[in-house]
Enzyme design. Structure first.
Site, PDB file in Angstrom:
ATOM      1  N   THR A 203     -97.908  51.987  27.241  1.00  0.00           N
ATOM      2  CA  THR A 203     -98.297  52.138  28.640  1.00  0.00           C
ATOM      3  C   THR A 203     -97.917  53.521  29.179  1.00  0.00           C
ATOM      4  O   THR A 203     -98.655  54.480  29.014  1.00  0.00           O
ATOM      5  CB  THR A 203     -97.746  50.994  29.512  1.00  0.00           C
TER       6      THR A 203
ATOM      7  N   ALA B 228     -94.027  49.064  26.246  1.00  0.00           N
ATOM      8  CA  ALA B 228     -94.189  49.155  27.701  1.00  0.00           C
ATOM      9  C   ALA B 228     -93.468  50.389  28.258  1.00  0.00           C
ATOM     10  O   ALA B 228     -92.884  51.188  27.500  1.00  0.00           O
ATOM     11  CB  ALA B 228     -93.697  47.869  28.349  1.00  0.00           C
ATOM     12  N   HIS B 229     -93.465  50.502  29.548  1.00  0.00           N
ATOM     13  CA  HIS B 229     -93.002  51.714  30.244  1.00  0.00           C
ATOM     14  C   HIS B 229     -91.584  52.162  29.861  1.00  0.00           C
ATOM     15  O   HIS B 229     -90.704  51.349  29.615  1.00  0.00           O
ATOM     16  CB  HIS B 229     -93.048  51.485  31.763  1.00  0.00           C
ATOM     17  N   ASP B 230     -91.406  53.447  29.803  1.00  0.00           N
ATOM     18  CA  ASP B 230     -90.092  54.085  29.679  1.00  0.00           C
ATOM     19  C   ASP B 230     -89.344  53.791  28.375  1.00  0.00           C
ATOM     20  O   ASP B 230     -88.126  53.969  28.322  1.00  0.00           O
ATOM     21  CB  ASP B 230     -89.189  53.694  30.874  1.00  0.00           C
TER      22      ASP B 230
ATOM     23  N   ALA C  88     -88.441  50.040  29.076  1.00  0.00           N
ATOM     24  CA  ALA C  88     -87.157  50.737  28.952  1.00  0.00           C
ATOM     25  C   ALA C  88     -86.316  50.275  27.765  1.00  0.00           C
ATOM     26  O   ALA C  88     -85.094  50.220  27.827  1.00  0.00           O
ATOM     27  CB  ALA C  88     -86.363  50.605  30.253  1.00  0.00           C
TER      28      ALA C  88
END
Ligand SMILES: CC(C)(COP(=O)(O)OP(=O)(O)OC[C@H]1O[C@@H](n2cnc3c(N)ncnc32)[C@H](O)[C@@H]1OP(=O)(O)O)[C@@H](O)C(=O)NCCC(=O)NCCS
Length: 219
Positions: free
Chosen positions: A120, A138-140, A158
């Site tokens: 993402t 997913a993010h980060d 994360a």
């Protein structure tokens, strides 16, 4: 067109051949010279894929070509990458056209994103990270050098995957967890707490058991 070789003529190497073919079908980018492998790959199977076994990995020192590492083992990828870098070779980064990669994603040299994988936003991968088919990130997230995500592995937001760690097929890591360097998360496991380095963790929730590497006392 950039000359390219795939290092590794086994199953994963052939998966990378498919990625190269799919990339070239959208826009021809790579002139695939063939496969390097120190073992004895199945020449008939390779021929059916339209490629040749060029010889052992050390030939890369003499080839004016980029390379990708079609080898599942993070340790083997690290060893070959170090040698290839010493020989002055530069890795290619491959993204299958069916993969979804967000705009604020940085893929390290040699990273391979296979078909149907998704990344993402605000994600970084190190050198020669492999996202196998349908893996999601997913993010980060931060993926260190030589990390492997097996088919269908899922990293929530994360997550940190330490250098050389492997997330097994269908395994899940929930948000914010860190997987230590060299650790293997078994197929189908669900990681809900940080995992230390160099363990094998299985189950739901994932619990570490000593890895073969630790058990044998090899650092
Ligand atoms: C976790 C893993 C690394 C363990 O491998 P291993 O050390 O060779 O383990 P073994 O097969 O000897 O099994 C040891 C024990 O762990 C259990 N086990 C193995 N994998 C397991 C898993 N994913 N989840 C739960 N238990 C598992 C076995 O049933 C066995 O239990 P037992 O001693 O009670 O019989 C491996 O099974 C695994 O899941 N690898 C990921 C595979 C993958 O994602 N492949 C993708 C390729 S593209």
């Amino acid at each position: 067109m950039k000359a390219l070789v795939v290092v590794g003529g086994g199953g994963h190497g052939r998966e990378l051949l498919d990625v190269v073919e799919a990339v070239n079908a959208v826009r021809p980018q790579f002139d695939l010279l063939g496969v390097l492998d120190d073992g004895t790959p199945d020449l008939e199977v390779l021929a059916a894929c339209g490629v040749r076994h060029l010889g052992p990995v050390r030939l890369l020192a003499e080839l004016d070509a980029q390379y990708v590492l079609g080898i599942g083992s993070p340790d083997a990828r690290r060893v070959i990458d170090l040698a290839a870098t010493e020989w002055g070779r530069v890795p290619a980064t491959l993204v299958h056209p069916s993969a979804v990669v967000g705009r604020r994603v940085t893929l390290g040299p040699g990273t391979v994103v296979c078909g149907l994988a998704s990344i993402t936003t605000n994600v970084r991968t190190g050198r020669h990270v492999h996202l196998n088919i349908a893996a999601t990130v997913a993010h980060d997230c931060r993926l260190g050098d030589y990390v492997t995500l097996a088919p269908g592995a899922r990293l929530s937001g994360a997550v940190t995957a330490g250098e050389g760690s492997t997330i097994g097929t269908g395994a899940v890591v929930i948000q914010g967890c860190a997987v230590g360097a060299g650790t293997i998360v078994g197929a189908g496991a669900v990681v809900v707490r940080d995992l230390p380095a160099d363990v094998v963790a299985v189950g739901v929730p994932a619990r570490p058991r000593p890895s073969a590497r630790n058990a044998s006392g090899v650092p």
